[in-house]
Write a protein that holds these residues in place. Structure first.
Motif, PDB file in Angstrom:
ATOM      1  N   UNK A 131      -3.600   4.659   9.858  1.00  0.00           N
ATOM      2  CA  UNK A 131      -4.443   3.461   8.540  1.00  0.00           C
ATOM      3  C   UNK A 131      -2.906   3.952   6.935  1.00  0.00           C
ATOM      4  N   UNK A 132      -2.828   5.307   7.043  1.00  0.00           N
ATOM      5  CA  UNK A 132      -2.258   5.426   5.301  1.00  0.00           C
ATOM      6  C   UNK A 132      -0.259   5.116   6.007  1.00  0.00           C
ATOM      7  N   UNK A 133      -0.099   5.022   6.947  1.00  0.00           N
ATOM      8  CA  UNK A 133       0.996   4.757   7.813  1.00  0.00           C
ATOM      9  C   UNK A 133       1.168   3.094   7.616  1.00  0.00           C
ATOM     10  N   UNK A 134       0.327   2.722   7.985  1.00  0.00           N
ATOM     11  CA  UNK A 134       0.461   1.059   8.431  1.00  0.00           C
ATOM     12  C   UNK A 134       0.428   0.589   6.581  1.00  0.00           C
ATOM     13  N   UNK A 135      -0.603   0.962   6.106  1.00  0.00           N
ATOM     14  CA  UNK A 135      -1.087   0.500   4.634  1.00  0.00           C
ATOM     15  C   UNK A 135       0.218   0.604   4.025  1.00  0.00           C
ATOM     16  N   UNK A 136       1.064   1.312   3.586  1.00  0.00           N
ATOM     17  CA  UNK A 136       2.154   1.305   3.274  1.00  0.00           C
ATOM     18  C   UNK A 136       3.414   0.587   3.582  1.00  0.00           C
ATOM     19  N   UNK A 186      -7.820   2.422   0.352  1.00  0.00           N
ATOM     20  CA  UNK A 186      -7.391   4.011  -0.537  1.00  0.00           C
ATOM     21  C   UNK A 186      -6.514   4.687  -0.295  1.00  0.00           C
ATOM     22  N   UNK A 187      -6.745   4.147   1.244  1.00  0.00           N
ATOM     23  CA  UNK A 187      -4.845   5.786   1.738  1.00  0.00           C
ATOM     24  C   UNK A 187      -3.965   4.309   1.569  1.00  0.00           C
ATOM     25  N   UNK A 188      -4.158   3.745   0.560  1.00  0.00           N
ATOM     26  CA  UNK A 188      -2.045   2.519   0.501  1.00  0.00           C
ATOM     27  C   UNK A 188      -1.934   3.936  -1.188  1.00  0.00           C
ATOM     28  N   UNK A 189      -3.025   4.579  -1.629  1.00  0.00           N
ATOM     29  CA  UNK A 189      -2.688   4.001  -2.721  1.00  0.00           C
ATOM     30  C   UNK A 189      -2.423   5.818  -2.745  1.00  0.00           C
ATOM     31  N   UNK A 202      -6.550   7.452 -10.647  1.00  0.00           N
ATOM     32  CA  UNK A 202      -5.685   6.301  -9.848  1.00  0.00           C
ATOM     33  C   UNK A 202      -6.856   5.347  -9.806  1.00  0.00           C
ATOM     34  N   UNK A 203      -7.013   3.669 -10.172  1.00  0.00           N
ATOM     35  CA  UNK A 203      -8.200   3.128 -10.025  1.00  0.00           C
ATOM     36  C   UNK A 203      -8.725   3.233  -8.354  1.00  0.00           C
ATOM     37  N   UNK A 204      -7.805   3.315  -6.989  1.00  0.00           N
ATOM     38  CA  UNK A 204      -8.158   3.492  -6.047  1.00  0.00           C
ATOM     39  C   UNK A 204      -8.213   4.487  -5.980  1.00  0.00           C
ATOM     40  N   UNK A 205      -8.955   6.041  -6.856  1.00  0.00           N
ATOM     41  CA  UNK A 205     -10.606   6.467  -6.292  1.00  0.00           C
ATOM     42  C   UNK A 205     -12.255   6.312  -6.040  1.00  0.00           C
TER      43      UNK A 205
END
Length: 313
Positions: A50-55, A113-116, A172-175
């Motif tokens: 999921x993080x790989x896709x978001x990035x 959240x995982x994007x950041x 970080x706001x993503x938190x």
């Protein structure tokens, strides 16, 4: 002083049948623990995909939709109205729809959240979900906590504050997305517990991803961007596969060992998250993340020990 002989059960005092049953129970528990560790490894792998896709720029809502659309398709092969007509009959359909939407929202918040954030950060914050469940179980389920349990819950939330560090410039706001995920997932867990008294596991599995997929399907034309690389399609398939396999192993684990035996091994997901985060993204958690995670995990283990002693009393 030596331990009195009567305080230690001797294998020789058991009949062959009892000894065999005890050995079989131990083996089942070991297998259950191994399955639990495998399940959380799949969940950490899901987060990594999921993080790989978001990035890579894939909308987290698209990833979430694909995760549950593929999962619904896979589950429907085994649990469907054709093979088992009664599976669609829910005594609390509204709760089933609410549970499905809560799980969809929880997954979407996590992917956003995982994007950041680092994987270790998001999972450390998510470990506060059992604490939130314990806090909400009083007003919602009538399961009120003692002062000692409330103290442990408070300490656990302090651990979350150590991780996110609000007001010191490090947050970080993503938190906030991960914190929202904790609350949403806690309500999901409570609704799941309430449904256990009304519907079968098969019925609950059938409805798990259905409402979220149905809600998102009409919105896809406005958010869909077709992936340009085959690797993105492979990652979306992997997200669905890891999620489905993880939940399957979770069910198998609980069929072989009690929940209080398995629960501590949920925290091994942090090890997988740190490892995958470093290998795939070069991320290493900071000292505050590790310190906060240890506080949250310690509080969770304390609550688990209290529940175990209360059941034995």
């Amino acid at each position: 002083m030596g331990t009195p002989a009567t305080s230690v059960p001797a294998q020789a005092d058991l009949s062959p049948q009892q000894a065999g049953e005890a050995d079989a129970a131990r083996r089942r528990r070991i297998v259950g623990i191994a399955l639990m560790c495998g399940a959380v490894a799949f969940f950490a792998s899901l987060d990594a995909c999921g993080k790989s896709l978001a990035r890579a720029g894939v909308d987290p809502l698209v990833t979430t939709f694909m995760r549950y659309a593929a999962s619904v398709a896979m589950i429907s092969v085994f649990v469907n109205p054709v093979r088992t007509p009664s599976v669609v009959r829910s005594r609390r359909l509204g709760l089933q729809v609410l549970r499905s939407l809560l799980l969809f929202a929880s997954t979407a918040l996590n992917f956003m959240a995982l994007r950041y954030l680092q994987m270790a950060e998001t999972i450390s914050i998510q470990f506060a979900a059992p604490l939130t469940v314990a806090l909400l179980a009083g007003p919602l389920l009538g399961e009120w906590s003692s002062r000692a349990r409330l103290g442990a819950i408070g300490v656990g939330f302090l651990g979350v504050l150590v991780i996110v560090q609000p007001g010191v410039g490090a947050m970080h706001p993503a938190a906030l997305l991960s914190l929202a995920n904790v609350v949403v997932y806690a309500f999901y867990a409570i609704v799941t517990r309430k449904l256990a008294a009304y519907d079968s596991t098969a019925t609950t599995m059938f409805y798990t991803g259905l409402a979220g997929v149905a809600l998102m399907a009409p919105l896809l034309p406005w958010i869909w961007t077709s992936p340009t690389q085959w690797s993105h399609w492979a990652l979306m398939l992997a997200v669905a596969l890891f999620g489905t396999l993880g939940h399957w192993l979770l069910v198998l684990a609980h069929a072989r060992a009690p929940a209080n035996v398995l629960a501590p091994f949920i925290y091994t997901q942090l090890l997988w998250s740190v490892t995958l985060g470093f290998l795939l993204f070069g991320d290493l958690p900071g000292r505050w993340t590790i310190a906060g995670a240890m506080i949250v995990i310690g509080s969770g283990l304390y609550l688990l020990a209290q529940d175990t002693m209360r059941r034995k009393a």
